[in-house]
Design an enzyme around this catalytic site. Structure first.
Site, PDB file in Angstrom:
ATOM      1  N   GLU A 110       0.825  -1.211   0.000  1.00 43.93           N
ATOM      2  CA  GLU A 110       0.000   0.000   0.000  1.00 43.93           C
ATOM      3  C   GLU A 110       0.859   1.260   0.000  1.00 43.93           C
ATOM      4  OE1 GLU A 110      -1.654   1.496   3.943  1.00 43.93           O
ATOM      5  OE2 GLU A 110      -1.654  -0.667   4.260  1.00 43.93           O
ATOM      6  N   ARG A 121      -2.067  10.907   7.135  1.00 44.13           N
ATOM      7  CA  ARG A 121      -1.975  10.298   5.808  1.00 44.13           C
ATOM      8  C   ARG A 121      -3.289  10.356   5.042  1.00 44.13           C
ATOM      9  NH1 ARG A 121      -0.179   4.458   6.631  1.00 44.13           N
ATOM     10  NH2 ARG A 121      -0.095   4.429   4.366  1.00 44.13           N
ATOM     11  N   ARG A 125      -5.497   5.672  -0.779  1.00 51.21           N
ATOM     12  CA  ARG A 125      -4.368   4.755  -0.952  1.00 51.21           C
ATOM     13  C   ARG A 125      -4.376   4.161  -2.351  1.00 51.21           C
ATOM     14  NH1 ARG A 125      -3.953   6.599   3.395  1.00 51.21           N
ATOM     15  NH2 ARG A 125      -3.490   5.634   5.391  1.00 51.21           N
ATOM     16  N   HIS A 144     -10.237   4.616   2.656  1.00 48.98           N
ATOM     17  CA  HIS A 144      -9.474   3.752   3.561  1.00 48.98           C
ATOM     18  C   HIS A 144      -9.973   2.308   3.562  1.00 48.98           C
ATOM     19  CE1 HIS A 144      -7.229   2.629   7.282  1.00 48.98           C
ATOM     20  NE2 HIS A 144      -6.348   3.428   6.688  1.00 48.98           N
TER      21      HIS A 144
END
Length: 153
Positions: A110, A121, A125, A144
Site C-alpha cells: 500500500e 496520511r 491509498r 481507507h
C-alpha cells in the site's frame, strides 16, 4: 437476428397487398431497425471500447486520468521504487477486508495518496500487487479500504 425486423416488414407489406380490396389497408408501414455488426457478440469489447470492470477482480475500472491529481505522482514513485513521503508506504497490505482478489500474504503493498489539507496520511491509498516496482495491477481507494477501483492498465 438483425435482419428479422426487415423480413417482418416485407411480409407485412406482402400480406397487406393480398388483402380484400374492400378492406382498409395501411398506406405506409414503417419499421425502425438499428443496424448491428454481426462480427462480434454482444458484451465483448472492440479495440475502441474498454471494459468497465476488471475481469479478474470484478471491480470497476478507473482511469489514471480520473484519479486525484496527486495519484499519478504516486504511481510514478512506485515504478521508480521511491523515495516515498510516508514511512508506511510500501508496507504489506493484508487485504483483511477481502475486497481484492485473494492472493498469498505479501502480494499487495500500500501507498499513500496525499490528501491536501489533511494532518495525517488521510484515507486515500493505492494498493499494488506483484513485484515491488510493478504498477501493472494497482487498485485505488478513496475511503481507507471501504471500496476499491482497479486502476486501468
Amino acid at each position: 437476428m438483425s435482419r428479422l425486423p426487415m423480413i417482418l416488414a416485407t411480409l407485412l407489406l406482402a400480406l397487406s397487398a393480398c388483402a380484400d380490396p374492400g378492406e382498409a389497408r395501411p398506406t405506409q408501414t414503417t419499421v425502425q431497425t438499428t443496424p448491428r455488426s454481426t462480427s462480434q457478440p454482444i458484451g465483448q469489447t472492440t479495440p475502441t471500447t474498454q471494459p468497465t470492470r476488471d475481469p479478474h477482480s470484478g471491480l470497476r475500472y478507473i482511469r489514471a486520468s480520473d484519479l486525484p491529481r496527486e495519484a499519478p505522482a504516486v504511481l510514478r514513485l512506485i515504478a521508480q521504487g521511491g523515495p516515498f513521503r510516508y514511512e508506511r508506504d510500501g508496507v504489506t497490505f493484508g487485504n483483511r477486508e477481502g475486497m481484492l482478489p485473494r492472493q498469498p500474504r505479501g502480494t499487495y503493498r500500500e501507498y499513500t495518496v496525499p490528501t491536501p489539507g489533511s494532518r495525517d496520511r488521510g484515507a486515500r491509498r493505492i494498493v499494488c500487487a506483484g513485484a515491488t516496482r510493478s504498477t501493472a495491477e494497482c487498485y485505488y481507494t478513496a475511503d481507507h479500504y471501504a471500496s476499491f477501483r482497479r486502476i486501468q492498465p
